[in-house]
Motif scaffolding. Structure first.
Motif, short mmCIF file in Angstrom:
data_model
loop_
_atom_site.label_atom_id
_atom_site.label_comp_id
_atom_site.label_asym_id
_atom_site.label_seq_id
_atom_site.Cartn_x
_atom_site.Cartn_y
_atom_site.Cartn_z
N SER A 190 -33.25 -46.32 -50.22
CA SER A 190 -31.82 -46.40 -49.91
C SER A 190 -31.07 -47.16 -51.01
CB SER A 190 -31.61 -47.08 -48.56
OG SER A 190 -30.23 -47.20 -48.28
N GLN A 191 -31.65 -48.30 -51.45
CA GLN A 191 -31.03 -49.07 -52.52
C GLN A 191 -30.92 -48.26 -53.82
OE1 GLN A 191 -32.85 -52.95 -53.03
NE2 GLN A 191 -33.04 -53.24 -50.82
N LEU A 192 -31.98 -47.50 -54.10
CA LEU A 192 -31.97 -46.65 -55.30
C LEU A 192 -30.82 -45.64 -55.23
CD1 LEU A 192 -35.06 -44.80 -56.80
CD2 LEU A 192 -32.96 -43.57 -56.34
N ILE A 193 -30.70 -44.96 -54.09
CA ILE A 193 -29.66 -43.93 -53.93
C ILE A 193 -28.27 -44.55 -54.06
CG2 ILE A 193 -28.64 -42.30 -52.29
CD1 ILE A 193 -31.57 -41.99 -51.16
N LYS A 194 -28.09 -45.73 -53.46
CA LYS A 194 -26.80 -46.41 -53.55
C LYS A 194 -26.44 -46.75 -54.99
CE LYS A 194 -26.97 -48.42 -48.91
NZ LYS A 194 -27.30 -49.61 -48.10
N LYS A 195 -27.43 -47.24 -55.73
CA LYS A 195 -27.17 -47.61 -57.13
C LYS A 195 -26.95 -46.38 -58.00
CE LYS A 195 -28.83 -50.54 -60.88
NZ LYS A 195 -29.88 -51.48 -61.36
N LYS A 196 -27.73 -45.34 -57.76
CA LYS A 196 -27.64 -44.13 -58.59
C LYS A 196 -26.35 -43.36 -58.34
CE LYS A 196 -30.23 -39.90 -59.68
NZ LYS A 196 -31.46 -39.11 -59.38
N TYR A 197 -25.96 -43.23 -57.07
CA TYR A 197 -24.81 -42.38 -56.72
C TYR A 197 -23.57 -43.19 -56.34
CZ TYR A 197 -28.31 -38.69 -56.69
OH TYR A 197 -29.32 -37.82 -57.05
N LYS A 198 -23.64 -44.52 -56.42
CA LYS A 198 -22.49 -45.38 -56.12
C LYS A 198 -21.96 -45.14 -54.71
CE LYS A 198 -22.70 -46.48 -60.52
NZ LYS A 198 -23.46 -47.68 -60.92
N VAL A 199 -22.87 -45.10 -53.72
CA VAL A 199 -22.47 -44.91 -52.33
C VAL A 199 -22.81 -46.17 -51.54
CG1 VAL A 199 -22.71 -42.40 -52.40
CG2 VAL A 199 -24.70 -43.81 -51.78
N THR A 200 -22.22 -46.28 -50.36
CA THR A 200 -22.44 -47.49 -49.55
C THR A 200 -23.34 -47.24 -48.34
OG1 THR A 200 -20.40 -47.02 -48.33
CG2 THR A 200 -20.23 -48.52 -50.21
N LEU A 201 -23.50 -45.96 -47.97
CA LEU A 201 -24.33 -45.63 -46.81
C LEU A 201 -25.18 -44.41 -47.15
CD1 LEU A 201 -24.82 -46.44 -43.78
CD2 LEU A 201 -23.20 -44.62 -43.19
N THR A 202 -26.46 -44.44 -46.78
CA THR A 202 -27.36 -43.32 -47.11
C THR A 202 -28.07 -42.82 -45.86
OG1 THR A 202 -29.38 -44.59 -47.48
CG2 THR A 202 -27.80 -44.48 -49.32
N SER A 203 -28.66 -41.64 -46.01
CA SER A 203 -29.47 -41.09 -44.92
C SER A 203 -30.66 -41.99 -44.62
CB SER A 203 -29.96 -39.69 -45.29
OG SER A 203 -30.67 -39.72 -46.53
N HIS A 204 -31.12 -42.73 -45.64
CA HIS A 204 -32.26 -43.62 -45.44
C HIS A 204 -31.88 -44.87 -44.64
CE1 HIS A 204 -34.05 -40.89 -48.29
NE2 HIS A 204 -35.23 -41.41 -48.00
N ASP A 205 -30.61 -45.24 -44.67
CA ASP A 205 -30.16 -46.32 -43.78
C ASP A 205 -30.34 -45.88 -42.32
OD1 ASP A 205 -29.40 -48.06 -45.82
OD2 ASP A 205 -27.40 -47.19 -45.96
N MET A 206 -29.98 -44.61 -42.05
CA MET A 206 -30.16 -44.07 -40.70
C MET A 206 -31.64 -43.91 -40.36
SD MET A 206 -27.15 -43.72 -39.40
CE MET A 206 -26.71 -45.21 -40.30
N MET A 207 -32.43 -43.50 -41.36
CA MET A 207 -33.86 -43.35 -41.16
C MET A 207 -34.50 -44.68 -40.78
SD MET A 207 -36.83 -42.13 -43.82
CE MET A 207 -38.55 -41.94 -43.27
N LEU A 208 -34.07 -45.75 -41.45
CA LEU A 208 -34.61 -47.08 -41.16
C LEU A 208 -34.31 -47.47 -39.72
CD1 LEU A 208 -36.12 -49.53 -42.27
CD2 LEU A 208 -33.93 -50.45 -43.03
N LYS A 209 -33.08 -47.21 -39.27
CA LYS A 209 -32.73 -47.50 -37.88
C LYS A 209 -33.57 -46.65 -36.91
CE LYS A 209 -27.93 -48.97 -38.65
NZ LYS A 209 -28.06 -50.32 -38.06
N ALA A 210 -33.84 -45.40 -37.32
CA ALA A 210 -34.65 -44.51 -36.49
C ALA A 210 -36.07 -45.04 -36.35
CB ALA A 210 -34.68 -43.10 -37.09
N VAL A 211 -36.65 -45.50 -37.46
CA VAL A 211 -38.01 -46.02 -37.45
C VAL A 211 -38.09 -47.32 -36.64
CG1 VAL A 211 -39.83 -47.01 -38.90
CG2 VAL A 211 -38.72 -44.88 -39.57
N GLU A 212 -37.10 -48.17 -36.81
CA GLU A 212 -37.08 -49.43 -36.05
C GLU A 212 -36.95 -49.16 -34.55
OE1 GLU A 212 -35.21 -52.40 -39.46
OE2 GLU A 212 -33.86 -51.43 -38.02
#
Length: 299
Positions: A190-212
């Motif tokens: 998620s951190q990689l995607i945010k840094k690469k694409y300059k975004v604040t929210l990613t699908s992996h943020d949602m995935m992390l919540k799903a796994v938790e």
């Protein structure tokens, strides 16, 4: 002779309490052992750790300082790897970072392939933004242990700092093949995607919540978060695969099959499963049983 046997028995009792998590009893037994042998570096090390865990850092600091002194006395006679290893947590606690690096170098002179020493050295190099040197250490570990998760995650972090995003992503993806729901890999990707694409929210943020949510057995919330993740971006096989595991856990075998098929379309090595035919045969049998029991709709 009697004194030695008595000391060994005291340490043995302390270790039993320590393994059970009864730190107060372990501490008392280690203190008894220390009275018998005030220079025992193993006992000093364990007491320093226990006092730290119990929240008494002042006492922990005192034992760490004594431990370092006794280790240095022993090292004057002979350079022993095990003694050097005992110095490291004490130096870390006392924030003597430069000395930590010196000790790690000494260990690597004795054993250039020592995984723990290489890993710790890479950590301090990364901390000091010496990313290329950190990567050299990590590569040494991966030559011998190509699926060492900690090293793969560290390699990815250092590569991200060097803006080598594609290579970093390969590291995280390999972790997902070993451990499809690895939370550290999810967060780092998620951190990689945010840094690469300059975004604040990613699908992996949602995935992390799903796994938790999955881990807390809140399966409805987990399913909802997986849906949000895939609505945001359906191109990541690790999200499809992890969702498939949720569906198996909750008895939705037909949905699991579809989710796994999506994962394998994107990445044939998704989840580390190579024998896909056998995998789907098993799922098909499970689906037939569920259909008979009325848990699946007939096609």
């Amino acid at each position: 002779m009697f004194r030695g046997n008595s000391l060994d028995k005291t340490i043995e009792k302390a270790e039993k309490y320590f393994k059970k998590g009864d730190l107060y009893k372990a501490r008392n037994m280690y203190l008894k052992a220390l009275a018998q042998d005030p220079k025992n570096i193993g006992v000093l090390n364990n007491l320093a750790f226990i006092y730290h865990v119990l929240g008494d850092d002042a006492t922990s600091k005192g034992y760490n300082e004594i431990l370092l002194k006794e280790c240095d006395e022993l090292l004057k006679r002979e350079t022993v790897k095990e003694i050097l290893i005992l110095k490291i947590p004490a130096l870390v606690f006392l924030e003597k970072t430069d000395e930590v690096m010196e000790v790690l170098e000494e260990i690597l002179k004795i054993d250039s392939k020592d995984v723990n020493a290489l890993f710790q050295k890479s950590y301090y190099l990364e901390k000091n933004k010496r990313h290329r040197e950190a990567l050299d250490c990590i590569e040494e570990i991966l030559k011998k242990h190509p699926y060492h998760i900690g090293s793969l995650l560290s390699k990815g972090r250092n590569l991200v700092e060097l803006n080598e995003f594609e290579e970093a992503e390969k590291c995280y993806n390999l972790v997902f093949e070993i451990d499809p729901k690895n939370k550290a890999a999810i967060n780092l990707k998620s951190q990689l995607i945010k840094k690469k694409y300059k975004v604040t929210l990613t699908s992996h943020d949602m995935m992390l919540k799903a796994v938790e949510s999955f881990e807390m057995e809140n399966f409805k919330a987990s399913r909802d978060y997986f849906k949000k993740a895939l609505d945001m971006n359906p191109e990541y096989d690790e999200i499809w695969f992890a969702q498939g595991e949720l569906f198996i856990r909750t008895g939705y075998i037909g949905d699991a099959i579809e989710s796994f098929k999506k994962a394998f379309e994107i990445n044939p090595a998704s989840g580390g499963i190579v024998k896909h035919k056998e995998f789907f045969k098993l799922l098909d049998r499970m689906k037939k049983i569920n259909t008979i029991l009325g848990f699946e709709e007939k096609e």
